[in-house]
Design a protein around this motif. Structure first.
Motif, PDB file in Angstrom:
ATOM      1  N   SER A 113      -8.175  -6.802 -18.803  1.00  0.00           N
ATOM      2  CA  SER A 113      -7.115  -6.493 -19.758  1.00  0.00           C
ATOM      3  C   SER A 113      -5.763  -6.328 -19.074  1.00  0.00           C
ATOM      4  N   PHE A 114      -4.779  -6.325 -19.921  1.00  0.00           N
ATOM      5  CA  PHE A 114      -3.420  -6.067 -19.428  1.00  0.00           C
ATOM      6  C   PHE A 114      -3.339  -4.682 -18.785  1.00  0.00           C
ATOM      7  N   PHE A 115      -4.083  -3.726 -19.354  1.00  0.00           N
ATOM      8  CA  PHE A 115      -4.075  -2.361 -18.811  1.00  0.00           C
ATOM      9  C   PHE A 115      -4.608  -2.341 -17.384  1.00  0.00           C
ATOM     10  N   ARG A 116      -5.697  -3.083 -17.123  1.00  0.00           N
ATOM     11  CA  ARG A 116      -6.273  -3.119 -15.774  1.00  0.00           C
ATOM     12  C   ARG A 116      -5.299  -3.769 -14.792  1.00  0.00           C
ATOM     13  N   GLU A 117      -4.663  -4.833 -15.231  1.00  0.00           N
ATOM     14  CA  GLU A 117      -3.714  -5.508 -14.351  1.00  0.00           C
ATOM     15  C   GLU A 117      -2.566  -4.590 -13.950  1.00  0.00           C
ATOM     16  N   GLN A 118      -1.994  -3.907 -14.937  1.00  0.00           N
ATOM     17  CA  GLN A 118      -0.860  -3.030 -14.647  1.00  0.00           C
ATOM     18  C   GLN A 118      -1.293  -1.776 -13.899  1.00  0.00           C
ATOM     19  N   SER A 119      -2.517  -1.305 -14.165  1.00  0.00           N
ATOM     20  CA  SER A 119      -3.028  -0.150 -13.420  1.00  0.00           C
ATOM     21  C   SER A 119      -3.215  -0.514 -11.953  1.00  0.00           C
ATOM     22  N   PHE A 120      -3.725  -1.717 -11.716  1.00  0.00           N
ATOM     23  CA  PHE A 120      -3.870  -2.178 -10.336  1.00  0.00           C
ATOM     24  C   PHE A 120      -2.505  -2.263  -9.649  1.00  0.00           C
ATOM     25  N   SER A 121      -1.526  -2.825 -10.341  1.00  0.00           N
ATOM     26  CA  SER A 121      -0.185  -2.945  -9.760  1.00  0.00           C
ATOM     27  C   SER A 121       0.397  -1.569  -9.445  1.00  0.00           C
ATOM     28  N   LEU A 122       0.140  -0.580 -10.344  1.00  0.00           N
ATOM     29  CA  LEU A 122       0.630   0.772 -10.096  1.00  0.00           C
ATOM     30  C   LEU A 122      -0.021   1.361  -8.851  1.00  0.00           C
ATOM     31  N   MET A 123      -1.351   1.181  -8.755  1.00  0.00           N
ATOM     32  CA  MET A 123      -2.048   1.663  -7.566  1.00  0.00           C
ATOM     33  C   MET A 123      -1.531   0.973  -6.309  1.00  0.00           C
ATOM     34  N   PHE A 124      -1.319  -0.329  -6.400  1.00  0.00           N
ATOM     35  CA  PHE A 124      -0.819  -1.115  -5.276  1.00  0.00           C
ATOM     36  C   PHE A 124       0.555  -0.615  -4.837  1.00  0.00           C
ATOM     37  N   VAL A 125       1.440  -0.350  -5.802  1.00  0.00           N
ATOM     38  CA  VAL A 125       2.797   0.101  -5.479  1.00  0.00           C
ATOM     39  C   VAL A 125       2.773   1.478  -4.831  1.00  0.00           C
ATOM     40  N   VAL A 126       2.006   2.417  -5.401  1.00  0.00           N
ATOM     41  CA  VAL A 126       1.945   3.782  -4.850  1.00  0.00           C
ATOM     42  C   VAL A 126       1.385   3.764  -3.444  1.00  0.00           C
ATOM     43  N   LEU A 127       0.271   3.081  -3.265  1.00  0.00           N
ATOM     44  CA  LEU A 127      -0.322   2.999  -1.931  1.00  0.00           C
ATOM     45  C   LEU A 127       0.597   2.260  -0.970  1.00  0.00           C
ATOM     46  N   GLY A 128       1.234   1.194  -1.473  1.00  0.00           N
ATOM     47  CA  GLY A 128       2.159   0.442  -0.627  1.00  0.00           C
ATOM     48  C   GLY A 128       3.327   1.277  -0.155  1.00  0.00           C
ATOM     49  N   LEU A 129       3.879   2.129  -1.036  1.00  0.00           N
ATOM     50  CA  LEU A 129       4.982   3.012  -0.631  1.00  0.00           C
ATOM     51  C   LEU A 129       4.551   3.974   0.459  1.00  0.00           C
ATOM     52  N   LEU A 130       3.327   4.511   0.324  1.00  0.00           N
ATOM     53  CA  LEU A 130       2.820   5.434   1.342  1.00  0.00           C
ATOM     54  C   LEU A 130       2.635   4.719   2.679  1.00  0.00           C
ATOM     55  N   ILE A 131       2.061   3.512   2.629  1.00  0.00           N
ATOM     56  CA  ILE A 131       1.840   2.755   3.865  1.00  0.00           C
ATOM     57  C   ILE A 131       3.173   2.317   4.471  1.00  0.00           C
ATOM     58  N   GLY A 133       6.117   3.781   4.123  1.00  0.00           N
ATOM     59  CA  GLY A 133       6.760   4.948   4.720  1.00  0.00           C
ATOM     60  C   GLY A 133       6.087   5.376   6.007  1.00  0.00           C
ATOM     61  N   GLY A 134       4.731   5.314   6.022  1.00  0.00           N
ATOM     62  CA  GLY A 134       4.013   5.689   7.238  1.00  0.00           C
ATOM     63  C   GLY A 134       4.311   4.734   8.384  1.00  0.00           C
ATOM     64  N   GLY A 135       4.374   3.431   8.080  1.00  0.00           N
ATOM     65  CA  GLY A 135       4.701   2.458   9.122  1.00  0.00           C
ATOM     66  C   GLY A 135       6.099   2.665   9.682  1.00  0.00           C
ATOM     67  N   SER A 136       7.060   2.992   8.815  1.00  0.00           N
ATOM     68  CA  SER A 136       8.440   3.226   9.267  1.00  0.00           C
ATOM     69  C   SER A 136       8.505   4.447  10.174  1.00  0.00           C
ATOM     70  N   ARG A 137       7.794   5.526   9.784  1.00  0.00           N
ATOM     71  CA  ARG A 137       7.793   6.746  10.614  1.00  0.00           C
ATOM     72  C   ARG A 137       7.089   6.504  11.940  1.00  0.00           C
ATOM     73  N   LEU A 138       6.017   5.718  11.906  1.00  0.00           N
ATOM     74  CA  LEU A 138       5.317   5.395  13.151  1.00  0.00           C
ATOM     75  C   LEU A 138       6.225   4.592  14.081  1.00  0.00           C
ATOM     76  N   ALA A 139       6.987   3.651  13.523  1.00  0.00           N
ATOM     77  CA  ALA A 139       7.902   2.848  14.343  1.00  0.00           C
ATOM     78  C   ALA A 139       8.949   3.731  15.004  1.00  0.00           C
ATOM     79  N   VAL A 140       9.521   4.670  14.242  1.00  0.00           N
ATOM     80  CA  VAL A 140      10.520   5.591  14.799  1.00  0.00           C
ATOM     81  C   VAL A 140       9.900   6.450  15.890  1.00  0.00           C
ATOM     82  N   PHE A 141       8.673   6.943  15.651  1.00  0.00           N
ATOM     83  CA  PHE A 141       7.980   7.792  16.625  1.00  0.00           C
ATOM     84  C   PHE A 141       7.735   7.040  17.930  1.00  0.00           C
ATOM     85  N   LEU A 142       7.238   5.796  17.813  1.00  0.00           N
ATOM     86  CA  LEU A 142       6.952   5.004  19.016  1.00  0.00           C
ATOM     87  C   LEU A 142       8.230   4.650  19.771  1.00  0.00           C
ATOM     88  N   GLN A 143       9.315   4.415  19.036  1.00  0.00           N
ATOM     89  CA  GLN A 143      10.584   4.111  19.702  1.00  0.00           C
ATOM     90  C   GLN A 143      11.087   5.309  20.493  1.00  0.00           C
TER      91      GLN A 143
END
Length: 363
Positions: free
Chosen positions: A45-63, A65-75
């Motif tokens: 359904s459309f609901f599943r598609e958009q729910s997946f996209s929401l999960m993808f966006v939230v998890l993507g933001l966390l990853i 942000g974590g990658g950016s902080r890791l890059a700063v830490f390693l630098q």
């Protein structure tokens, strides 16, 4: 909106997160197009598609942000090390973090599908370490990482460019301050020379001369913090200075000054520039009561034109050497417009460019 305001707007944290959300949502749509569970199924359904996209966006933001902080830490940890070593550590760290992010995505996707839609395709792929799921998630992580790297290096390039511009301006200001500091001894030295000869002639004239001299010197002190002044301010100072010249030379020098328009009066020039040119004309030319020197100051929309009769002295008088060279160098430091100097058989002319008010804000 000027360029500086646009750059500030583009670097606003809220705009950065909005851009990330849009990019991640676009990646989620692409990911769905490769996931067969979203194709040709009645319960996709459309609901599943958009729910997946929401999960993808939230998890993507966390990853992200974590990658950016890791890059700063390693630098920070590799600061002062060889550049090749720092790059290897940074890349290795981000790749390991990417593998972790890919497994985290597979696990999150599996639980998301089971809990909300009672679907086990993602779990089966994850539990068997499916190449498609893990590698696909890792590829999307690399795309996000690459995009983030482009933004990161663009930001660093902008900062480096701004720092270079700031250093250039600080260096230019320091050089300009050195040139301005030459005005004080230059002007004061010559004025004291005049006063020395005047003291023996008339005490009253000496007192009047000292009063006018104090007003002129007050102007120079007041304008030490200014790199540019309005023409009307400079002309007010010049009138006091010309009074000192007239006291000493009486009717052997005549000054002709046009009346500037309101627009010309608001135009800018370096402080004491006109005074130094008048002093230059008086110092380097012959004159007498029966053969006076004429100094003319005219105005156009773009220039101040200072001209005087050319009658070079047989012997050059003592000079500090900071008159015309000083003015030319000050103009060179703040504008591309050149000071024009022309010398004919009987006339010496200097054209000073008018400067816009925008330069006062920049310099």
């Amino acid at each position: 909106m000027n360029r500086r305001q646009l750059e500030g707007f583009l670097q606003h944290p809220l705009l950065r997160y909005v851009a990330r959300i849009i990019i991640l949502y676009g990646f989620s749509v692409v990911f769905r197009s490769f996931d067969m569970s979203f194709k040709n199924t009645a319960d996709s359904s459309f609901f599943r598609e958009q729910s997946f996209s929401l999960m993808f966006v939230v998890l993507g933001l966390l990853i992200w942000g974590g990658g950016s902080r890791l890059a700063v830490f390693l630098q920070k940890k590799t600061a002062g090390k060889k550049r090749s070593y720092a790059v290897i550590v940074l890349c290795a760290g981000l790749v390991v973090f990417g593998l972790f992010a890919a497994f985290l995505f597979g696990l999150s996707y599996s639980f998301f599908d089971i809990c909300l839609f009672n679907r086990y395709e993602a779990w089966e792929s994850f539990s068997h370490l499916s190449y498609d799921l893990i590698f696909g998630a890792f590829i999307f992580y690399l795309l996000i990482l690459g995009f983030s790297g482009i933004l990161f290096y663009y930001k660093n390039w902008q900062e480096a460019r701004l720092n270079a511009e700031r250093l250039r301006r600080e260096n230019m200001q320091a050089r300009y301050d050195v040139l301005k500091s030459q005005i004080d001894p230059h002007f004061f030295f010559n004025s004291l020379s005049v006063l020395t000869s005047l003291v023996y002639k008339s005490a009253d004239l000496s007192a009047e001369y000292i009063t006018r001299l104090s007003k002129c010197y007050r102007y120079i002190l007041d304008q030490k913090a200014e790199n540019l002044v309005a023409l009307r301010t400079e002309l007010s100072f010049l009138e006091s200075y010309l009074f000192l010249i007239r006291i000493r030379h009486q009717n052997s020098i005549f000054f002709h000054i046009d009346q500037p328009t309101e627009k010309q009066e608001a135009s800018l020039l370096p402080p004491a520039a006109l005074q130094m040119l008048v002093e230059n004309a008086v110092k380097h030319n012959r004159f007498a009561v029966n053969d006076p020197l004429h100094v003319t100051i005219r105005f156009t929309d773009q220039h101040i034109i200072i001209s005087n009769d050319l009658r070079k002295r047989a012997e050059n008088p003592f000079s500090t050497g900071v008159g015309l060279p000083n003015i030319k160098k000050r103009y060179e430091l703040i504008t591309d417009s050149k000071v024009e100097i022309t010398e004919t058989d009987g006339l010496f002319t200097v054209k000073l460019p008018f400067l816009s008010e925008d330069l006062k804000e920049q310099f």
